[in-house]
Design a protein around this motif. Structure first.
Motif, mmCIF file in Angstrom:
data_model
loop_
_atom_site.group_PDB
_atom_site.id
_atom_site.type_symbol
_atom_site.label_atom_id
_atom_site.label_comp_id
_atom_site.label_asym_id
_atom_site.label_seq_id
_atom_site.Cartn_x
_atom_site.Cartn_y
_atom_site.Cartn_z
ATOM 1 N N PHE A 1 0.828 -1.205 0.000
ATOM 2 C CA PHE A 1 0.000 0.000 0.000
ATOM 3 C C PHE A 1 0.865 1.259 0.000
ATOM 4 O O PHE A 1 0.599 2.218 -0.733
ATOM 5 C CB PHE A 1 -0.926 0.009 1.215
ATOM 6 N N TYR A 2 1.912 1.259 0.828
ATOM 7 C CA TYR A 2 2.734 2.461 0.951
ATOM 8 C C TYR A 2 3.504 2.728 -0.346
ATOM 9 O O TYR A 2 3.605 3.872 -0.797
ATOM 10 C CB TYR A 2 3.698 2.310 2.128
ATOM 11 N N MET A 3 4.050 1.682 -0.943
ATOM 12 C CA MET A 3 4.752 1.855 -2.214
ATOM 13 C C MET A 3 3.802 2.354 -3.303
ATOM 14 O O MET A 3 4.169 3.216 -4.110
ATOM 15 C CB MET A 3 5.398 0.534 -2.639
ATOM 16 N N ALA A 4 2.581 1.832 -3.335
ATOM 17 C CA ALA A 4 1.602 2.279 -4.332
ATOM 18 C C ALA A 4 1.295 3.759 -4.166
ATOM 19 O O ALA A 4 1.190 4.514 -5.151
ATOM 20 C CB ALA A 4 0.327 1.450 -4.210
ATOM 21 N N LEU A 5 1.185 4.219 -2.922
ATOM 22 C CA LEU A 5 0.893 5.631 -2.677
ATOM 23 C C LEU A 5 2.078 6.517 -3.050
ATOM 24 O O LEU A 5 1.907 7.582 -3.674
ATOM 25 C CB LEU A 5 0.536 5.829 -1.200
ATOM 26 N N VAL A 6 3.274 6.110 -2.673
ATOM 27 C CA VAL A 6 4.463 6.922 -2.960
ATOM 28 C C VAL A 6 4.724 6.987 -4.464
ATOM 29 O O VAL A 6 4.954 8.071 -5.029
ATOM 30 C CB VAL A 6 5.689 6.363 -2.200
ATOM 31 N N PHE A 7 4.684 5.834 -5.135
ATOM 32 C CA PHE A 7 4.905 5.834 -6.584
ATOM 33 C C PHE A 7 3.753 6.522 -7.311
ATOM 34 O O PHE A 7 3.969 7.232 -8.308
ATOM 35 C CB PHE A 7 5.067 4.402 -7.096
ATOM 36 N N GLY A 8 2.528 6.308 -6.834
ATOM 37 C CA GLY A 8 1.389 6.954 -7.472
ATOM 38 C C GLY A 8 1.474 8.462 -7.422
ATOM 39 O O GLY A 8 1.148 9.153 -8.408
ATOM 40 N N ARG A 9 1.918 9.003 -6.310
ATOM 41 C CA ARG A 9 2.067 10.457 -6.195
ATOM 42 C C ARG A 9 3.117 10.977 -7.173
ATOM 43 O O ARG A 9 2.918 12.003 -7.847
ATOM 44 C CB ARG A 9 2.454 10.839 -4.767
#
Length: 323
Positions: free
Chosen positions: A171-179
């Motif tokens: 979840f955290y990687m998805a949020l960081v990369f998504g941003r």
């Protein structure tokens, strides 16, 4: 029977995931002090560990627990040595006492409400302003990050909580990369943000604490998602440091609600096997206590009382005489 119980207890001790966690954290601390030049002297680290053990012992006596168990205190003390930074020895020792005492004071339905190390650090940051966490002390050495990931994976698998760890990092990687993708940033920027030893330490050793995470797998995945979203919001919307710690402290308050909505089997470091033929995994005089600890509702209390009575020393002596 006594020999069988002793053998079973020895085997259970060898399987205790806390022993692996203590070894891993001690290895990380030694590597950090000798190779990475951590901002903590050997004397202060030894003092923190000693105070953690003394506080654990004092609380054990104060709460009249049957036995002193140093393993949990060592885990908390080593985690503080790895993460907590302050110029004051007094504040470091105060944080240690708060960390250990919180396990005994802040409980709900027989379960820790907060991860002890997380609570101790956040409380000191909030009320003193003279304590901090230094993510940059770990560096960005790929080998060390890989070492932490491998050792951390070993620990969480032994503790049967790998699902919350991997769910959080996903979840955290998805949020960081998504941003970064949304803003058009090069991928080297989110990669650099994730090349952080403190993030791996948090992911594999703090959020995966089996005594403070929800009891069901669905609940743990929801918990991981909430912590990841909270950490992202604190860091990228509020622009504050230590987003991981703040998020975990706040979201931990929702664990009782998550357990109510998504119930599951509560994790215990040492599970009890009922029945003489299996070789009493727990001393007979502790059966009643353990059964009450592992029962999530009061509906089965009478049944556990009967089991505890059957496991009492007097009844066992009578059964042995009768063959």
């Amino acid at each position: 029977m006594i020999q069988t119980a002793t053998t079973a207890a020895g085997a259970r001790t060898k399987r205790d995931p806390r022993l692996y966690q203590i070894f891993t954290l001690a290895l990380l601390l030694g590597y950090g002090m000798l190779v990475l030049d951590f901002e903590i002297a050997g004397g202060r680290a030894a003092t923190i560990l000693a105070v953690a053990l003394l506080t654990q012992y004092g609380c054990t006596r104060l709460w009249k627990l049957p036995a002193f168990d140093p393993r949990s205190a060592l885990i908390s003390g080593l985690s503080l040595c790895l993460m907590l930074r302050t110029n004051s020895v007094g504040l470091a020792l105060t944080a240690t006492i708060i960390t250990i005492a919180s396990k005994f004071v802040l409980r709900f339905n027989g379960k820790h409400l907060f991860n002890p190390t997380n609570f101790g650090i956040v409380a000191m940051i909030l009320f003193t302003g003279q304590v901090w966490v230094s993510p940059g002390q770990w560096g960005n050495v790929a080998f060390f990050a890989f070492l932490m990931a491998c050792l951390g994976g070993l620990v969480v698998n032994r503790a049967a909580r790998s699902d919350v760890t991997y769910a959080f990092i996903a979840f955290y990687m998805a949020l960081v990369f998504g941003r970064s993708i949304w803003l058009g940033e090069p991928l080297t920027i989110p990669l650099h943000r994730l090349e952080n030893g403190a993030l791996l330490l948090f992911t594999f050793f703090m959020i995966s604490d089996p005594r403070t995470t929800p009891s069901s797998r669905a609940g743990r995945i929801l918990f991981a998602m909430l912590v990841a979203c909270g950490a992202w919001y604190v860091q990228f919307r509020l622009f504050r440091t230590n987003g991981l710690l703040w998020s975990l402290a706040i979201v931990s308050i929702t664990v009782p609600l998550i357990d109510w909505l998504l119930p599951g089997t509560r994790y215990e470091w040492a599970r009890t096997t009922i029945g003489v033929e299996r070789g009493l995994k727990t001393p007979p005089y502790r059966l009643k206590e353990v059964m009450h600890e592992t029962t999530d509702s009061g509906s089965g209390a009478d049944r556990w009382d009967r089991v505890a009575w059957l496991g009492s020393p007097r009844v066992l002596r009578f059964l042995r005489r009768e063959g």
